[in-house]
Write a protein that holds these residues in place. Structure first.
Motif, PDB file in Angstrom:
ATOM      1  N   ILE A  96       0.838  -1.207   0.000  1.00 48.37           N
ATOM      2  CA  ILE A  96       0.000   0.000   0.000  1.00 48.37           C
ATOM      3  C   ILE A  96       0.868   1.250   0.000  1.00 48.37           C
ATOM      4  N   ALA A  97       1.934   1.233   0.816  1.00 47.11           N
ATOM      5  CA  ALA A  97       2.842   2.383   0.858  1.00 47.11           C
ATOM      6  C   ALA A  97       3.524   2.587  -0.493  1.00 47.11           C
ATOM      7  N   GLY A  98       3.869   1.486  -1.168  1.00 45.56           N
ATOM      8  CA  GLY A  98       4.475   1.603  -2.488  1.00 45.56           C
ATOM      9  C   GLY A  98       3.523   2.202  -3.510  1.00 45.56           C
ATOM     10  N   TYR A  99       2.249   1.791  -3.477  1.00 41.60           N
ATOM     11  CA  TYR A  99       1.254   2.356  -4.396  1.00 41.60           C
ATOM     12  C   TYR A  99       1.045   3.846  -4.126  1.00 41.60           C
ATOM     13  N   ILE A 100       0.966   4.201  -2.855  1.00 44.60           N
ATOM     14  CA  ILE A 100       0.769   5.618  -2.513  1.00 44.60           C
ATOM     15  C   ILE A 100       1.965   6.452  -2.972  1.00 44.60           C
ATOM     16  N   LEU A 101       3.184   5.925  -2.736  1.00 43.31           N
ATOM     17  CA  LEU A 101       4.383   6.643  -3.163  1.00 43.31           C
ATOM     18  C   LEU A 101       4.426   6.791  -4.678  1.00 43.31           C
ATOM     19  N   SER A 102       4.049   5.742  -5.400  1.00 41.08           N
ATOM     20  CA  SER A 102       4.027   5.818  -6.858  1.00 41.08           C
ATOM     21  C   SER A 102       3.019   6.854  -7.339  1.00 41.08           C
ATOM     22  N   LEU A 103       1.845   6.890  -6.687  1.00 41.40           N
ATOM     23  CA  LEU A 103       0.834   7.874  -7.065  1.00 41.40           C
ATOM     24  C   LEU A 103       1.308   9.292  -6.798  1.00 41.40           C
ATOM     25  N   VAL A 104       1.974   9.481  -5.653  1.00 43.07           N
ATOM     26  CA  VAL A 104       2.498  10.815  -5.325  1.00 43.07           C
ATOM     27  C   VAL A 104       3.545  11.245  -6.346  1.00 43.07           C
ATOM     28  N   LEU A 105       4.452  10.323  -6.705  1.00 38.03           N
ATOM     29  CA  LEU A 105       5.474  10.648  -7.696  1.00 38.03           C
ATOM     30  C   LEU A 105       4.860  10.960  -9.058  1.00 38.03           C
ATOM     31  N   LEU A 106       3.804  10.240  -9.409  1.00 37.57           N
ATOM     32  CA  LEU A 106       3.150  10.456 -10.693  1.00 37.57           C
ATOM     33  C   LEU A 106       2.478  11.814 -10.770  1.00 37.57           C
ATOM     34  N   THR A 107       1.948  12.288  -9.658  1.00 33.99           N
ATOM     35  CA  THR A 107       1.206  13.550  -9.650  1.00 33.99           C
ATOM     36  C   THR A 107       2.069  14.756  -9.300  1.00 33.99           C
ATOM     37  N   LEU A 108       3.355  14.542  -9.053  1.00 31.33           N
ATOM     38  CA  LEU A 108       4.216  15.677  -8.739  1.00 31.33           C
ATOM     39  C   LEU A 108       4.391  16.558  -9.974  1.00 31.33           C
ATOM     40  N   PRO A 109       4.463  17.873  -9.788  1.00 29.61           N
ATOM     41  CA  PRO A 109       4.805  18.741 -10.916  1.00 29.61           C
ATOM     42  C   PRO A 109       6.195  18.402 -11.454  1.00 29.61           C
ATOM     43  N   ARG A 110       6.391  18.686 -12.718  1.00 27.78           N
ATOM     44  CA  ARG A 110       7.624  18.245 -13.374  1.00 27.78           C
ATOM     45  C   ARG A 110       8.867  18.821 -12.710  1.00 27.78           C
ATOM     46  N   GLN A 111       8.824  20.114 -12.332  1.00 23.23           N
ATOM     47  CA  GLN A 111      10.011  20.719 -11.751  1.00 23.23           C
ATOM     48  C   GLN A 111      10.356  20.105 -10.396  1.00 23.23           C
ATOM     49  N   HIS A 112       9.326  19.754  -9.617  1.00 20.49           N
ATOM     50  CA  HIS A 112       9.574  19.117  -8.330  1.00 20.49           C
ATOM     51  C   HIS A 112      10.051  17.676  -8.511  1.00 20.49           C
ATOM     52  N   LEU A 113       9.548  17.007  -9.549  1.00 22.21           N
ATOM     53  CA  LEU A 113      10.005  15.648  -9.820  1.00 22.21           C
ATOM     54  C   LEU A 113      11.480  15.642 -10.226  1.00 22.21           C
TER      55      LEU A 113
END
Length: 215
Positions: free
Chosen positions: A9-26
């Protein structure tokens, strides 16, 4: 079993957060991870150098023994490369922030006993770890602020334009086709590598044909 589920679950949440990060922050996040990897590489170089010096047992000046001078030069070049890359990645001129792993080399050049160099190496590791902890603590609220700002912007878009416009906007901002293409290319490259690593097996041609047909 429960621990594995929590990790998933933590991995899915982290992946979702990374996916939705703005490009400059990523991009910034990737640069921070790269800097951490470079610091770890510097730690490995320093640890290997101290270990090799302990195994040799030579405590005289490094320029009196060719092997000792060779080890010192190799470690020094490696540490300078790590410091320079970290400074370039973090876009700062304060290169001393990433130079703690040079302390064992400086101590060796000053003819410090090898037993003391071991403690100096541990101190450099602790100092670098404290720097990382300070950086993480100073940016602890950044994810919360990003999530808060993103939620406010999403709520405004939904209120003004509706869910369909929100979906189209997210599709364009997240660059999902490019991400999926990069993910596919990575998987394909791993499959090719797996094929060539087992190319001496008799079924390699069939595996290669199957690989191209299924990808």
């Amino acid at each position: 079993m429960c621990v594995c589920m929590i990790n998933s679950i933590a991995g899915y949440i982290l992946s979702l957060v990374l996916l939705t990060l703005p490009r400059q922050h990523l991009v910034k996040l990737y640069l921070y991870v790269l800097t951490a990897l470079l610091l770890f590489a510097g730690h490995q170089v320093s640890r290997d150098y101290v270990r090799s010096e302990l195994e040799s047992g030579f405590e005289g000046p490094v320029y009196h023994e060719p092997l000792s001078m060779n080890r010192f030069t190799t470690a020094l070049i490696g540490q300078l490369v790590v410091c320079t890359l970290c400074s370039c990645v973090m876009q700062t001129k304060r290169i001393w922030l990433f130079s703690a792993h040079l302390l064992p080399l400086v101590a060796r050049l000053c003819l410090v006993p090898l037993e003391t160099i071991v403690f100096i190496n541990k101190f450099s590791m602790i100092f670098t770890g404290l720097e990382v902890i300070y950086f993480l603590a100073s940016n602890l609220l950044v994810p919360y602020n990003l999530a808060k700002t993103a939620y406010r912007e999403l709520a405004q878009v939904v209120e003004v334009y509706g869910l369909l416009a929100l979906g189209m906007s997210l599709w364009n901002q997240l660059v999902l086709p490019v991400l999926f293409m990069c993910f596919w290319l990575l998987l394909f490259a791993l499959q090719i590598y797996s094929y060539f690593s087992t190319r001496d097996q008799p079924t390699s041609r069939e595996r290669l044909l199957f690989l191209f047909l299924t990808r």
